[in-house]
Write a protein that holds these residues in place. Structure first.
Motif, short mmCIF file in Angstrom:
data_model
loop_
_atom_site.label_atom_id
_atom_site.label_comp_id
_atom_site.label_asym_id
_atom_site.label_seq_id
_atom_site.Cartn_x
_atom_site.Cartn_y
_atom_site.Cartn_z
N GLY A 196 1.43 14.55 -7.86
CA GLY A 196 0.55 15.70 -7.69
C GLY A 196 -0.68 15.44 -6.85
N LYS A 197 -0.78 14.25 -6.29
CA LYS A 197 -1.90 13.97 -5.38
C LYS A 197 -1.40 14.04 -3.95
N SER A 198 -2.30 14.32 -3.00
CA SER A 198 -1.91 14.37 -1.59
C SER A 198 -1.77 12.94 -1.06
N VAL A 199 -1.09 12.81 0.09
CA VAL A 199 -0.95 11.51 0.76
C VAL A 199 -2.34 10.91 1.02
N GLU A 200 -3.25 11.78 1.46
CA GLU A 200 -4.62 11.30 1.75
C GLU A 200 -5.27 10.72 0.50
N GLN A 201 -5.21 11.48 -0.58
CA GLN A 201 -5.86 11.05 -1.82
C GLN A 201 -5.31 9.70 -2.29
N VAL A 202 -3.98 9.58 -2.26
CA VAL A 202 -3.36 8.35 -2.76
C VAL A 202 -3.78 7.16 -1.91
N CYS A 203 -3.72 7.32 -0.58
CA CYS A 203 -4.10 6.21 0.30
C CYS A 203 -5.56 5.82 0.10
N SER A 204 -6.39 6.82 -0.01
CA SER A 204 -7.82 6.54 -0.14
C SER A 204 -8.13 5.85 -1.47
N LEU A 205 -7.50 6.31 -2.56
CA LEU A 205 -7.71 5.67 -3.86
C LEU A 205 -7.21 4.23 -3.84
N ALA A 206 -6.05 4.02 -3.19
CA ALA A 206 -5.48 2.66 -3.13
C ALA A 206 -6.36 1.75 -2.27
N ALA A 207 -6.85 2.29 -1.17
CA ALA A 207 -7.72 1.49 -0.30
C ALA A 207 -8.97 1.04 -1.05
N THR A 208 -9.58 1.97 -1.76
CA THR A 208 -10.77 1.64 -2.55
C THR A 208 -10.46 0.56 -3.59
N ALA A 209 -9.34 0.72 -4.28
CA ALA A 209 -8.97 -0.27 -5.30
C ALA A 209 -8.81 -1.64 -4.67
N LEU A 210 -8.13 -1.69 -3.51
CA LEU A 210 -7.94 -2.97 -2.80
C LEU A 210 -9.27 -3.59 -2.42
N GLU A 211 -10.16 -2.79 -1.90
CA GLU A 211 -11.46 -3.31 -1.46
C GLU A 211 -12.28 -3.86 -2.61
N THR A 212 -12.27 -3.11 -3.70
CA THR A 212 -13.17 -3.50 -4.80
C THR A 212 -12.55 -4.50 -5.76
N THR A 213 -11.21 -4.53 -5.88
CA THR A 213 -10.59 -5.42 -6.87
C THR A 213 -9.51 -6.29 -6.26
N ASP A 214 -9.32 -6.21 -4.93
CA ASP A 214 -8.28 -7.00 -4.24
C ASP A 214 -6.86 -6.66 -4.69
N ARG A 215 -6.71 -5.50 -5.34
CA ARG A 215 -5.42 -5.19 -5.91
C ARG A 215 -5.32 -3.69 -6.15
N ALA A 216 -4.10 -3.13 -6.06
CA ALA A 216 -3.90 -1.72 -6.38
C ALA A 216 -2.50 -1.52 -6.93
N LEU A 217 -2.39 -0.63 -7.89
CA LEU A 217 -1.09 -0.31 -8.49
C LEU A 217 -0.93 1.20 -8.38
N VAL A 218 0.17 1.67 -7.76
CA VAL A 218 0.38 3.11 -7.59
C VAL A 218 1.74 3.47 -8.20
N THR A 219 1.75 4.42 -9.14
CA THR A 219 3.03 4.81 -9.78
C THR A 219 3.46 6.19 -9.32
N ARG A 220 4.77 6.43 -9.38
CA ARG A 220 5.37 7.73 -9.05
C ARG A 220 5.04 8.20 -7.64
N VAL A 221 5.16 7.29 -6.67
CA VAL A 221 4.93 7.69 -5.27
C VAL A 221 6.13 8.45 -4.73
N THR A 222 5.89 9.38 -3.85
CA THR A 222 6.96 10.03 -3.10
C THR A 222 7.27 9.17 -1.88
N ASP A 223 8.33 9.52 -1.17
CA ASP A 223 8.66 8.78 0.05
C ASP A 223 7.52 8.85 1.06
N ASP A 224 6.93 10.02 1.19
CA ASP A 224 5.84 10.19 2.15
C ASP A 224 4.63 9.34 1.79
N GLN A 225 4.28 9.38 0.51
CA GLN A 225 3.14 8.58 0.07
C GLN A 225 3.41 7.09 0.30
#
Ligand SMILES: Nc1ncnc2c1ncn2[C@@H]1O[C@H](COP(=O)(O)O)[C@@H](O)[C@H]1O
Ligand SMILES: Nc1ncnc2c1ncn2[C@@H]1O[C@H](COP(=O)(O)O)[C@@H](O)[C@H]1O
Ligand SMILES: Nc1ncnc2c1ncn2[C@@H]1O[C@H](COP(=O)(O)O)[C@@H](O)[C@H]1O
Ligand SMILES: Nc1ncnc2c1ncn2[C@@H]1O[C@H](COP(=O)(O)O)[C@@H](O)[C@H]1O
Ligand SMILES: [Mg+2]
Ligand SMILES: [Mg+2]
Ligand SMILES: [Mg+2]
Ligand SMILES: [Mg+2]
Ligand SMILES: [Mg+2]
Ligand SMILES: [Mg+2]
Ligand SMILES: [Mg+2]
Ligand SMILES: [Mg+2]
Lengths: 220, 220, 220, 220, 220, 220, 220, 220
Positions: free
Chosen positions: D13-42
């Motif tokens: 239910g999140k847009s491609v933009e939202q998911v990428c931006s949240l993941a980027a932030t997680a990577l920057e701040t914690t060196d790691r990101a976990l994303v569940t239930r991604v679509t092919d586009d995401q």
């Protein structure tokens, strides 16, 4: 100082001993006790153990299965606000009475209108002016629960729908009334089936907000 | 003169033509139109057909999928009352936005607090003073819908629970949140799942009652 | 050698004769018996038939409707692990007691915290350190069942939600609490409504895993 | 220092933009990101925007629709504990994979056993020893959801039942499996339908408790 | 000549008078009567009014709450076919007994196996050869109702699942067992919750079909 | 040697690749494949990839969305038993076809009677003799699902009710038909909504039992 | 002058005093009283207090739990119209009797046909001509509720389906019958489960419409 | 000669080919065809294939998604009876239109009143005289479905409630409206959610009964 809604003891599922003891403690510490959903046995015990007929130091008021006790030293609150309480039929009365006692106990004026169900619409229409004069309305109805919808279409007062578990067959446990009020094509909010206490509590909170607003600019 | 809640056009299930035509009529006759649950297509059409970028005679404001249009001659109402609107998570925002626009449109001050879900309780606790300053609160929450229960336990303000159909699995269509709010162990009233419009309407009616009470004794 | 959870006799729906006979057999063959959900009649019969007041060869311990019998020769197990058991309100106590007896019987230390419901959040917050010291938590709650969600957001201990069928109206048979715990926005697992035995069993299995881990490297 | 379960981004239910931006932030701040239930586009966007094929500073691991990103500087946790994850059929795999990634990400050893459904019981019986070696088990099953019941009857390991919404007709949305696990005649706890993330989180909390216990007396 | 399933009198909700009178009529006109779900009072009255202890002209057989009466002149049917009837636990016995009497009364051989629930799988596995020898199987189970699924995966005999309303909490009225059997990942057909009579009737119809087939080519 | 019901590949939710690959493997190892619930795309791919029009080494038979493939070396089973398959209306046909293919594939004779719904009762009555000649009947019906009840009242053949999810409104997803068949006032057993495969499998097991009985005494 | 359906007193949930007093008032003001769902106690009190055996000034008629009282001066209405009332089994009789009394009381001719359930279809078919002669039909049925569907397929008379809460297991509280009638593949309308009063009222309204039409052109 | 309700083709779920072919056959054999729930594609195909614009031998009439075709030689029936059809809001119109076409096609006079929902009660009250003049009323309403209850309280005409699946949230699929109509505190009968065809059919049967009654004594 917080206002909040009155403390109450839910007698449902408690023993006679537990109810009497909780009420006695409330009386001692706050000069007042409110007990909802008492059985005949619990009621009799409260009467004989906590109220002394010889002197009037503790008074007992009852409405359906809800009981209110006060010592002579109790200083009851008073709100400059009116809660209208409306019932569709006679089976809705005990549930509406729970709400009634909660609002009275908090010091609100209660304007009570019984037996104005949708099947006899003219009785409802006759009371519209009274409904409009209240600051907030509780409308209790069982079966299809259409009365809050009809009244909310006629007034600007906020309406709290109180579904009642009268009726039988599909949806007869109050679910038809609850679902109907949630789907209402007029604006209203809702409490759970038979939750007279919650309806009374929520109306009390609105009445307190109105009372506070009235008090803000009132000339001292 | 009756106040009531603002008229709105529910775009859901209507064609682009129907929505534009209903909005145009509302603008012509009342200098104002409120459209809820617009699709992207409906939104684009409203923008291009009803708003002339060259002159500012019609202004358009949007929050999530709710749109408000006003001509220059519109004299918006104003209420001396504050509605607090709180969301648990980001999925609750569009539904809370429906309520937000209804309350704003009626002239209430809206104090909006987003993203204070129960999973991070300290964020909720930090905002308790703001919650207490509102005259009435709308609390939107999906999944288990515990936020209105928690907040209603901390404040004396009347709380309107707004369950949201986020979530999946058993009860994920908003029924878990709805049932939880109806069963709340603190006092609150409830509207249907995703019924942001109704929550906003009910909060508006309470805000109008408070505003009227404030006005009664106010020095002229 | 397998550990597993303690065997128990579910008295619900069994005759006084059946329950006494099953308990007697358990005592004879294992020096111990655990009986859940006894009625007053079953309890009296167990007491008079299986326990001899004159000598202390069989001892009887009771918590709510759960009864534990032991002969003098019984060598009870002992676990180096603590199960925290938390209740939201007094109606949750008998169900939590079923879990309590199962865990005690298996040798776990039980840390019991009663009456910390969400409506009085500060009482919950005051106990967070105790919750954190347990190896696993059982949190029992009826009505909207928000307590496990709130606690699981405050601690790293695994939480087992135990929904209780207190309440009335829509979802009042424990379904609102169950659905809410399944939809919880914090991580927890759940057992069925009123399934104190299962919650106690699952907590016991976790406590055994922790106890085994503690034992692995412990200096002999 | 709190351990807790790994933070994750629910892409549903999140847009491609939202998911990428949240993941980027997680990577920057914690060196790691976990994303569940991604679509092919995401998934494609995450791959192309966050991972540079030319240098291996960010690595991406995927299991079904769950994605884990790590920078070179990430220091992953490690637990001395094993989570067994079992599926009944191939449709249960993507849901079990959500749990799998959560446990791995938290540093637990995952022992995965697929396709041991009740219809071919001997395949289940063949694996009992592996099930017994785990510290905690997640058992995913759709349709009638009998597998957790069968396995919990064979082992002393705590079992977390994970119902899956495969199937059609009455109860086919996972409710039959959920109800069956809640009614299980063996001891187990349950999470919501398709709630792989919650099952993984709860198993992680148990694994952390076991790991901590193992660590207490371990020779330094 | 039609075979069909045996006529029976459902005592549930009938008065003692009605049940005795219906049974007397059946005895007179067909030399036989079958009464299901009798109360203690109905049973006593049937015994004292219809059976003369002094002479054995009417014999009475009872299984749980089902009673079968026969005069000396009754010529019972006989089928060359075996119905296997299996129960998971002791609470399933009375319901399975209804099916048992119906099959016996129709002349089928009944092979009865009690108490082989899924929680103790080895007891089930020990009986597989007996299950395979039956021409048709009735498998009664409450709670999660997994036993028919497990057995149907081990044999080629047609299995009729009979869900039982033991259990409590969500799905405890037999709905979890019913839904589980309908969703079974092995092939079986199902009757309604507690419908022992229907299960027995359907098994009888299959047994009659097998008996007829056996009879077709049998050397006279 | 075990008989059992035919293996099938459920195409629902599988990719074109997966379905083709599973079917190819089945063909190679067993000279036969059965695929249920194929989409148009899956069907086209099966046809073009697995069947060579130039030579008849693999033949393809289709009924609604179920497909059966056989190599020239396949030796199909044959049962001396008849399964009657009856549908109430045209919407029930595709579901009944699933059952049809399963029974045919197992070697049973299928006697198919379509479009004899309760609304035109005389068409049903006209076919009673055909229904009586079958060894077992599958009766598929949607909406109120009365047809199995009516037919089971007219014949001694065991009836398997197959509810279909045609219809709309309350109970329109097949639940009205399912509940009606479970409550049937005549004896029948039931499978889940739209579970044509299960109905066919169960009828096959009965047909195999009858076939075996026929074979026992047959002159060699 | 409005006709409408007869006024009735629903005794369910009222005290003996309330019922007698309401009936006495009705007798005094309208020379007639109708009381539905009386208990044995209420019935006895009505008989002894309102009916004087010495003189016949008040007569009492009873059908199942419905009672009708008339003074000597009562002038009963009369309709030139016939309501057919049909029951499937003996458990449906008391509910059908409620409808029966309402229709009789309104002056309609009632043609009553009992015990023609679907399991014995020939009894239904034998009565088709009688069904066709009625102006409107009430068909009461429990369990799967197929009888109204079958009858509506055979006649052109409007059929009102009356579902009855006989039965047990899934849908046994009348929901299977209700859902089946709502999904009926023949045309009919429905009232709630056990709502004999409503079925009788609706049939009365149709009978009044037919009676009025008959009267319009009738030669005076 | 039987009257019955008009035959109709339910286009829902049928292909363009099937619908056209069924309609063509109906036209050929009966000079008339009625098609309900057509899609745009089906409608276009019917228009272009069955209606020749050059000559008027086949005429097409459309209301919402229902289409009626007649050849020049069709002799339409005519009833001396009026069906009133009432809708609460604009979303109810297409469903009410299904009923409308069925009644018109059978020859009844239809008196249509749209948009008189309970939220604007005065519009309903203004039309009471028109409602009273009808011989039977269909009242379509979604959301809480209160309109049939209100109208049935004002008139003696039999009312058929037609619940519509407008709305969202709990009960929004028409179940709130259905349950409300079944629980109505005024007398009415009900059809399934969105079952405009059934409501029209039932009203037609009542209109035919009234028409026949009018014809009986009419001077020839
Ligand atoms: N989002 C909404 N949810 C529920 N009711 C709404 C919503 N928006 C508008 N409404 C109500 O629906 C009415 C508009 O209905 P309509 O005439 O169909 O546009 C308004 O007067 C409001 O009372
Ligand atoms: N209160 C309870 N709730 C659920 N299961 C229980 C309970 N008490 C005992 N049991 C389980 O039921 C089994 C006893 O069943 P029984 O043989 O009928 O006494 C025990 O082995 C436990 O697994
Ligand atoms: N239409 C169907 N409905 C239910 N089960 C089916 C169906 N078709 C195949 N099956 C079952 O599902 C199994 C195939 O599952 P899979 O391995 O996922 O292809 C078969 O062995 C059958 O037992
Ligand atoms: N058995 C019944 N079922 C449903 N409604 C009834 C029944 N008997 C009477 N009523 C209705 O309930 C009203 C009486 O309610 P009350 O004033 O409580 O006696 C009558 O006017 C009837 O409309
Ligand atoms: Mg209003
Ligand atoms: Mg509060
Ligand atoms: Mg936590
Ligand atoms: Mg175990
Ligand atoms: Mg098998
Ligand atoms: Mg039969
Ligand atoms: Mg008919
Ligand atoms: Mg009326």
């Amino acid at each position: 100082q917080r206002r909040g809604i009155p403390e109450a003891i839910l007698a449902d599922g408690k023993s006679v001993e537990q109810v009497c003891s909780l009420a006695a403690t409330a009386l001692e510490t706050t000069d007042r006790a409110l007990v909802t959903r008492v059985t005949d046995d619990q009621l009799a015990a409260i009467g004989s153990r906590l109220v002394d007929p010889a002197d009037s130091s503790v008074t007992l008021e009852r409405r359906s299965r809800t009981v209110r006790l006060m010592t002579g030293s109790y200083d009851p609150p008073s709100l400059e606000a009116t809660v209208g309480i409306v019932t569709a039929g006679s089976v809705d009365v005990p549930i509406a009475d729970e709400a009634h006692v909660v609002c009275s106990d908090a010091g609100a004026t209660v304007d009570r209108v019984d037996d104005v169900g949708v099947a006899a619409l003219s009785r409802t229409l006759d009371q519209v002016d009274r409904f409009r004069e209240a600051d907030v309305l509780i409308v209790a109805a069982g079966r299809e629960g259409a009365l809050p919808t009809v009244i909310a279409g006629l007034v600007d007062t906020p309406v709290i729908g109180l579904p009642v578990s009268s009726g039988y067959g599909f949806g007869g446990d109050g679910e038809a009334a609850l679902a109907g009020m949630l789907q209402s094509c007029t604006v209203l909010s809702v409490v759970n089936v038979d939750a007279g206490f919650v309806a009374g509590g929520q109306a009390t909170l609105v009445a307190q907000a109105v009372d506070a607003a009235r008090g803000e600019n009132s000339p001292q």
